[in-house]
Design a protein around this motif. Structure first.
Motif, PDB file in Angstrom:
ATOM      1  N   SER A  47       0.825  -1.215   0.000  1.00  0.00           N
ATOM      2  CA  SER A  47       0.000   0.000   0.000  1.00  0.00           C
ATOM      3  C   SER A  47       0.856   1.261   0.000  1.00  0.00           C
ATOM      4  O   SER A  47       0.335   2.368  -0.017  1.00  0.00           O
ATOM      5  N   GLY A  48       2.169   1.104   0.083  1.00  0.00           N
ATOM      6  CA  GLY A  48       3.076   2.241   0.095  1.00  0.00           C
ATOM      7  C   GLY A  48       3.400   2.768   1.481  1.00  0.00           C
ATOM      8  O   GLY A  48       4.080   3.779   1.621  1.00  0.00           O
ATOM      9  N   ASN A  49       2.914   2.087   2.521  1.00  0.00           N
ATOM     10  CA  ASN A  49       3.193   2.513   3.896  1.00  0.00           C
ATOM     11  C   ASN A  49       4.567   2.003   4.345  1.00  0.00           C
ATOM     12  O   ASN A  49       4.896   0.844   4.145  1.00  0.00           O
ATOM     13  N   VAL A  50       5.340   2.893   4.972  1.00  0.00           N
ATOM     14  CA  VAL A  50       6.652   2.504   5.490  1.00  0.00           C
ATOM     15  C   VAL A  50       6.452   1.686   6.755  1.00  0.00           C
ATOM     16  O   VAL A  50       5.836   2.140   7.715  1.00  0.00           O
ATOM     17  N   LEU A  51       6.959   0.469   6.754  1.00  0.00           N
ATOM     18  CA  LEU A  51       6.857  -0.401   7.924  1.00  0.00           C
ATOM     19  C   LEU A  51       8.058  -0.207   8.843  1.00  0.00           C
ATOM     20  O   LEU A  51       7.917  -0.134  10.053  1.00  0.00           O
ATOM     21  N   ASN A  52       9.232  -0.167   8.264  1.00  0.00           N
ATOM     22  CA  ASN A  52      10.482   0.014   8.997  1.00  0.00           C
ATOM     23  C   ASN A  52      11.395   0.911   8.184  1.00  0.00           C
ATOM     24  O   ASN A  52      11.391   0.848   6.961  1.00  0.00           O
ATOM     25  N   GLN A  53      12.179   1.700   8.894  1.00  0.00           N
ATOM     26  CA  GLN A  53      13.180   2.514   8.217  1.00  0.00           C
ATOM     27  C   GLN A  53      14.366   2.688   9.143  1.00  0.00           C
ATOM     28  O   GLN A  53      14.201   3.052  10.297  1.00  0.00           O
ATOM     29  N   ASN A  54      15.533   2.396   8.647  1.00  0.00           N
ATOM     30  CA  ASN A  54      16.771   2.581   9.400  1.00  0.00           C
ATOM     31  C   ASN A  54      17.620   3.590   8.663  1.00  0.00           C
ATOM     32  O   ASN A  54      17.954   3.380   7.493  1.00  0.00           O
ATOM     33  N   ASN A  55      17.980   4.698   9.329  1.00  0.00           N
ATOM     34  CA  ASN A  55      18.856   5.719   8.765  1.00  0.00           C
ATOM     35  C   ASN A  55      20.198   5.630   9.464  1.00  0.00           C
ATOM     36  O   ASN A  55      20.250   5.537  10.691  1.00  0.00           O
ATOM     37  N   TYR A  56      21.276   5.673   8.694  1.00  0.00           N
ATOM     38  CA  TYR A  56      22.611   5.503   9.253  1.00  0.00           C
ATOM     39  C   TYR A  56      23.457   6.748   9.027  1.00  0.00           C
ATOM     40  O   TYR A  56      23.427   7.342   7.961  1.00  0.00           O
ATOM     41  N   GLY A  57      24.228   7.131  10.042  1.00  0.00           N
ATOM     42  CA  GLY A  57      25.176   8.226   9.955  1.00  0.00           C
ATOM     43  C   GLY A  57      26.525   7.741  10.454  1.00  0.00           C
ATOM     44  O   GLY A  57      26.592   6.796  11.233  1.00  0.00           O
TER      45      GLY A  57
END
Length: 84
Positions: A47-57
């Motif tokens: 459906s286009g919904n973000v379930l998980n997101q990991n951002n790295y720095g």
């Protein structure tokens, strides 16, 4: 599997993976000034919904210094891998 986006040291980087349940895991990377390291992994449902997101720095030495996790809308900011 789509492995056409981004390149590192002449090797093609993985851009996304489509699961049998139509979930997509998408990968993005920093450019040359960011040493082409992993920037983000996102899982999106059909459906286009973000379930998980990991951002790295990363710190100047290249150590994974900042991690932002988003899991079903809950955000958690971590300082380093040891905070898991």
């Amino acid at each position: 599997m789509n492995d056409t986006a981004g390149k590192s040291y002449g090797d093609t980087r993985l851009a996304s993976v489509l699961s049998p349940n139509n979930q997509v895991a998408a990968f993005s990377y920093y450019g040359n000034t960011g040493d082409e390291r992993l920037k983000q992994i996102s899982s999106v449902n059909n459906s286009g919904n973000v379930l998980n997101q990991n951002n790295y720095g990363y710190d100047p030495a290249g150590v994974n210094g900042k991690i932002k996790l988003i899991h079903f809308g809950t955000v958690k900011n971590l300082k380093s891998r040891s905070d898991y």
